[in-house]
Design a protein around this motif. Structure first.
Motif, PDB file in Angstrom:
ATOM      1  N   VAL A  85      37.258  51.147  46.510  1.00  0.00           N
ATOM      2  CA  VAL A  85      35.782  50.216  45.837  1.00  0.00           C
ATOM      3  C   VAL A  85      35.883  49.276  44.929  1.00  0.00           C
ATOM      4  O   VAL A  85      35.814  48.027  44.917  1.00  0.00           O
ATOM      5  CB  VAL A  85      34.521  51.397  46.085  1.00  0.00           C
ATOM      6  CG1 VAL A  85      32.963  50.380  45.399  1.00  0.00           C
ATOM      7  CG2 VAL A  85      34.098  51.980  47.512  1.00  0.00           C
ATOM      8  N   ILE A  86      36.387  50.021  43.868  1.00  0.00           N
ATOM      9  CA  ILE A  86      36.772  49.548  42.878  1.00  0.00           C
ATOM     10  C   ILE A  86      37.537  48.640  42.586  1.00  0.00           C
ATOM     11  O   ILE A  86      38.017  47.463  42.070  1.00  0.00           O
ATOM     12  CB  ILE A  86      36.629  50.191  41.770  1.00  0.00           C
ATOM     13  CG1 ILE A  86      35.487  51.744  41.014  1.00  0.00           C
ATOM     14  CG2 ILE A  86      36.990  49.984  40.036  1.00  0.00           C
ATOM     15  CD1 ILE A  86      33.835  50.604  40.549  1.00  0.00           C
ATOM     16  N   ALA A  87      38.627  48.822  43.129  1.00  0.00           N
ATOM     17  CA  ALA A  87      40.035  48.787  43.554  1.00  0.00           C
ATOM     18  C   ALA A  87      39.557  46.883  43.933  1.00  0.00           C
ATOM     19  O   ALA A  87      40.715  46.162  43.577  1.00  0.00           O
ATOM     20  CB  ALA A  87      40.905  50.087  43.783  1.00  0.00           C
ATOM     21  N   ASN A  88      39.272  47.130  45.223  1.00  0.00           N
ATOM     22  CA  ASN A  88      39.002  46.412  46.009  1.00  0.00           C
ATOM     23  C   ASN A  88      37.904  45.284  45.501  1.00  0.00           C
ATOM     24  O   ASN A  88      37.974  44.153  45.568  1.00  0.00           O
ATOM     25  CB  ASN A  88      37.725  47.054  47.294  1.00  0.00           C
ATOM     26  CG  ASN A  88      38.993  47.377  48.050  1.00  0.00           C
ATOM     27  OD1 ASN A  88      39.919  47.280  47.782  1.00  0.00           O
ATOM     28  ND2 ASN A  88      38.337  47.683  49.483  1.00  0.00           N
ATOM     29  N   LEU A  89      36.731  45.562  44.640  1.00  0.00           N
ATOM     30  CA  LEU A  89      36.059  44.821  44.020  1.00  0.00           C
ATOM     31  C   LEU A  89      36.493  44.422  42.905  1.00  0.00           C
ATOM     32  O   LEU A  89      36.795  43.189  42.697  1.00  0.00           O
ATOM     33  CB  LEU A  89      35.176  45.522  43.551  1.00  0.00           C
ATOM     34  CG  LEU A  89      33.513  45.535  44.080  1.00  0.00           C
ATOM     35  CD1 LEU A  89      32.603  46.571  44.285  1.00  0.00           C
ATOM     36  CD2 LEU A  89      32.897  45.268  45.196  1.00  0.00           C
ATOM     37  N   GLY A  91      39.367  42.444  42.378  1.00  0.00           N
ATOM     38  CA  GLY A  91      39.426  40.848  43.057  1.00  0.00           C
ATOM     39  C   GLY A  91      38.470  39.702  42.362  1.00  0.00           C
ATOM     40  O   GLY A  91      38.732  38.851  42.530  1.00  0.00           O
ATOM     41  N   ILE A  92      37.151  40.363  42.327  1.00  0.00           N
ATOM     42  CA  ILE A  92      35.976  39.837  41.780  1.00  0.00           C
ATOM     43  C   ILE A  92      36.663  38.643  40.409  1.00  0.00           C
ATOM     44  O   ILE A  92      35.569  37.661  39.908  1.00  0.00           O
ATOM     45  CB  ILE A  92      34.865  39.411  42.405  1.00  0.00           C
ATOM     46  CG1 ILE A  92      34.844  40.449  41.074  1.00  0.00           C
ATOM     47  CG2 ILE A  92      35.183  40.313  43.682  1.00  0.00           C
ATOM     48  CD1 ILE A  92      33.344  41.075  41.832  1.00  0.00           C
ATOM     49  N   ILE A  93      37.227  39.720  40.044  1.00  0.00           N
ATOM     50  CA  ILE A  93      37.156  39.328  37.743  1.00  0.00           C
ATOM     51  C   ILE A  93      38.139  38.548  38.103  1.00  0.00           C
ATOM     52  O   ILE A  93      39.714  38.610  38.729  1.00  0.00           O
ATOM     53  CB  ILE A  93      38.074  40.595  37.587  1.00  0.00           C
ATOM     54  CG1 ILE A  93      36.597  41.401  37.544  1.00  0.00           C
ATOM     55  CG2 ILE A  93      37.765  40.248  35.793  1.00  0.00           C
ATOM     56  CD1 ILE A  93      36.447  42.804  37.115  1.00  0.00           C
ATOM     57  N   PRO A  94      37.977  36.651  37.026  1.00  0.00           N
ATOM     58  CA  PRO A  94      38.982  35.498  37.011  1.00  0.00           C
ATOM     59  C   PRO A  94      40.293  36.662  36.739  1.00  0.00           C
ATOM     60  O   PRO A  94      40.422  37.187  35.329  1.00  0.00           O
ATOM     61  CB  PRO A  94      37.689  35.250  36.020  1.00  0.00           C
ATOM     62  CG  PRO A  94      36.905  35.477  36.525  1.00  0.00           C
ATOM     63  CD  PRO A  94      36.585  36.343  37.244  1.00  0.00           C
ATOM     64  N   GLU A 167      41.204  37.892  50.242  1.00  0.00           N
ATOM     65  CA  GLU A 167      41.268  37.260  48.375  1.00  0.00           C
ATOM     66  C   GLU A 167      42.398  35.696  48.719  1.00  0.00           C
ATOM     67  O   GLU A 167      41.610  35.086  48.109  1.00  0.00           O
ATOM     68  CB  GLU A 167      42.633  37.886  47.479  1.00  0.00           C
ATOM     69  CG  GLU A 167      41.918  39.409  46.788  1.00  0.00           C
ATOM     70  CD  GLU A 167      42.873  39.684  45.466  1.00  0.00           C
ATOM     71  OE1 GLU A 167      44.119  39.062  45.268  1.00  0.00           O
ATOM     72  OE2 GLU A 167      42.229  40.974  44.997  1.00  0.00           O
ATOM     73  N   LEU A 168      43.018  35.512  50.102  1.00  0.00           N
ATOM     74  CA  LEU A 168      43.466  34.065  50.505  1.00  0.00           C
ATOM     75  C   LEU A 168      42.779  33.394  50.855  1.00  0.00           C
ATOM     76  O   LEU A 168      42.638  32.333  50.332  1.00  0.00           O
ATOM     77  CB  LEU A 168      44.609  34.828  51.637  1.00  0.00           C
ATOM     78  CG  LEU A 168      45.923  35.305  50.836  1.00  0.00           C
ATOM     79  CD1 LEU A 168      46.467  35.448  51.776  1.00  0.00           C
ATOM     80  CD2 LEU A 168      46.943  33.868  49.644  1.00  0.00           C
ATOM     81  N   HIS A 189      33.377  38.853  49.355  1.00  0.00           N
ATOM     82  CA  HIS A 189      34.350  40.041  48.992  1.00  0.00           C
ATOM     83  C   HIS A 189      33.803  40.726  48.850  1.00  0.00           C
ATOM     84  O   HIS A 189      34.189  42.199  48.434  1.00  0.00           O
ATOM     85  CB  HIS A 189      34.637  39.100  47.708  1.00  0.00           C
ATOM     86  CG  HIS A 189      36.012  39.520  47.302  1.00  0.00           C
ATOM     87  ND1 HIS A 189      37.100  38.550  47.162  1.00  0.00           N
ATOM     88  CD2 HIS A 189      36.635  41.146  46.890  1.00  0.00           C
ATOM     89  CE1 HIS A 189      38.165  39.672  46.925  1.00  0.00           C
ATOM     90  NE2 HIS A 189      37.894  40.643  46.470  1.00  0.00           N
ATOM     91  N   ILE A 190      32.556  40.619  48.731  1.00  0.00           N
ATOM     92  CA  ILE A 190      31.628  42.473  47.562  1.00  0.00           C
ATOM     93  C   ILE A 190      31.697  43.263  48.945  1.00  0.00           C
ATOM     94  O   ILE A 190      32.249  44.227  49.031  1.00  0.00           O
ATOM     95  CB  ILE A 190      30.646  42.316  47.066  1.00  0.00           C
ATOM     96  CG1 ILE A 190      31.134  41.881  45.479  1.00  0.00           C
ATOM     97  CG2 ILE A 190      29.704  43.502  47.210  1.00  0.00           C
ATOM     98  CD1 ILE A 190      29.487  41.393  44.672  1.00  0.00           C
ATOM     99  N   ILE A 191      31.122  42.312  49.999  1.00  0.00           N
ATOM    100  CA  ILE A 191      30.344  43.199  51.566  1.00  0.00           C
ATOM    101  C   ILE A 191      31.691  43.763  51.927  1.00  0.00           C
ATOM    102  O   ILE A 191      32.325  44.829  52.443  1.00  0.00           O
ATOM    103  CB  ILE A 191      29.936  42.373  52.122  1.00  0.00           C
ATOM    104  CG1 ILE A 191      28.708  41.578  52.220  1.00  0.00           C
ATOM    105  CG2 ILE A 191      30.254  42.883  53.646  1.00  0.00           C
ATOM    106  CD1 ILE A 191      27.648  41.179  52.282  1.00  0.00           C
ATOM    107  N   GLU A 192      33.271  42.894  52.493  1.00  0.00           N
ATOM    108  CA  GLU A 192      34.343  43.585  53.141  1.00  0.00           C
ATOM    109  C   GLU A 192      34.978  43.959  51.863  1.00  0.00           C
ATOM    110  O   GLU A 192      35.395  45.165  52.530  1.00  0.00           O
ATOM    111  CB  GLU A 192      34.682  41.769  52.937  1.00  0.00           C
ATOM    112  CG  GLU A 192      36.698  42.253  53.664  1.00  0.00           C
ATOM    113  CD  GLU A 192      36.450  42.918  54.676  1.00  0.00           C
ATOM    114  OE1 GLU A 192      37.320  43.025  55.772  1.00  0.00           O
ATOM    115  OE2 GLU A 192      35.534  42.664  55.793  1.00  0.00           O
ATOM    116  N   ALA A 193      35.197  44.478  50.847  1.00  0.00           N
ATOM    117  CA  ALA A 193      35.105  45.492  49.589  1.00  0.00           C
ATOM    118  C   ALA A 193      34.521  46.611  49.400  1.00  0.00           C
ATOM    119  O   ALA A 193      36.072  47.828  50.702  1.00  0.00           O
ATOM    120  CB  ALA A 193      35.709  44.882  48.767  1.00  0.00           C
ATOM    121  N   LEU A 194      33.553  46.664  50.015  1.00  0.00           N
ATOM    122  CA  LEU A 194      32.330  47.981  50.246  1.00  0.00           C
ATOM    123  C   LEU A 194      32.909  48.366  52.123  1.00  0.00           C
ATOM    124  O   LEU A 194      33.716  49.861  52.182  1.00  0.00           O
ATOM    125  CB  LEU A 194      31.246  47.611  50.490  1.00  0.00           C
ATOM    126  CG  LEU A 194      31.431  47.651  48.980  1.00  0.00           C
ATOM    127  CD1 LEU A 194      29.342  47.407  48.846  1.00  0.00           C
ATOM    128  CD2 LEU A 194      31.381  48.953  47.827  1.00  0.00           C
TER     129      LEU A 194
END
Length: 222
Positions: A85-89, A91-94, A167-168, A189-194
């Motif tokens: 979960v953390i690793a997926n999220l 990506g939202i950090i610039p 991400e693309l 991004h958040i929903i798909e990451a979860l």
């Protein structure tokens, strides 16, 4: 997606930005867990109540798939879920990319699941666990082995492909629409990451549960 940049070399090994990000996630989770559990109370505050709710939810999910084995499987499955979960999220950090958008990382996670399946199986049933590879006939042994390899590869490629494509898509949308749609893209991004973390963890849980109950399945088939 661009290749991970090399930050420095440790002897012959190249330490990339993905490795640094992964180390950062591990450090963050370690420090967070240490700080969050220093002052546990019978009258929990908001943070403790949230953490207890997450743990209870994971435990109930494991119990639903593998009744009676929740306590045994909780450390591995829970850690796997939380890390992904953390690793997926991330990506939202610039300027950061999700480690799970790198095939090497997802292959490592899939290999860890592969090894854990057999470790739990042998731990729970002893050497008799290996008998399921010969059921219902020894002729099927090669097919069982191929199945183990292909599902491990599929586990790695599925998570990698979904996070990389996410991400693309987010990058393309932002390039086309600029800053007009940051909130919808962020929510996507958040929903798909979860969702992807849940799918990976649930598949790992199913594989481990199947290994721990393989002897029962063999006996039922016979």
């Amino acid at each position: 997606m661009e290749e991970a940049a090399v930050v420095f070399y440790a002897g012959p090994f190249a330490i990339t930005s993905i490795v640094i990000t992964t180390w950062g996630i591990m450090l963050f989770l370690g420090m967070f867990c240490w700080l969050a559990t220093r002052q546990l109370s019978l009258d929990p505050g908001p943070l403790q109540a949230m953490l207890e709710g997450i743990i209870l939810l994971i435990e109930e999910s494991i119990e639903a798939v593998s009744p009676g084995y929740a306590q045994q499987m909780m450390p591995f499955i829970g850690t796997l879920w939380i890390y992904i979960v953390i690793a997926n999220l991330v990506g939202i950090i610039p300027e950061l990319h999700s480690p799970t958008g790198n095939l090497s990382v997802t292959a490592g996670l899939a290999l860890l699941v592969f090894l854990s399946v057999h470790w739990f199986g042998i731990r729970n049933e002893g050497a008799g666990y290996l008998k399921h590879y010969l059921s219902p006939s020894p002729i099927l042994l090669p097919f069982h082995l191929i199945s183990e390899v292909t599902r491990t590869i599929a586990l790695a490629v599925r998570l990698f492909g979904n996070i990389m494509s996410l991400e693309l898509v987010a990058l393309l949308v932002l390039l086309v629409a600029g800053l007009l749609v940051p909130v919808p893209v962020l929510m996507l991004h958040i929903i798909e990451a979860l969702v992807q973390a849940y799918i990976f963890g649930m598949l790992a849980l199913i594989y481990v549960a199947g290994a721990m109950q393989s002897q029962q399945n063999v006996q039922g088939a016979s």
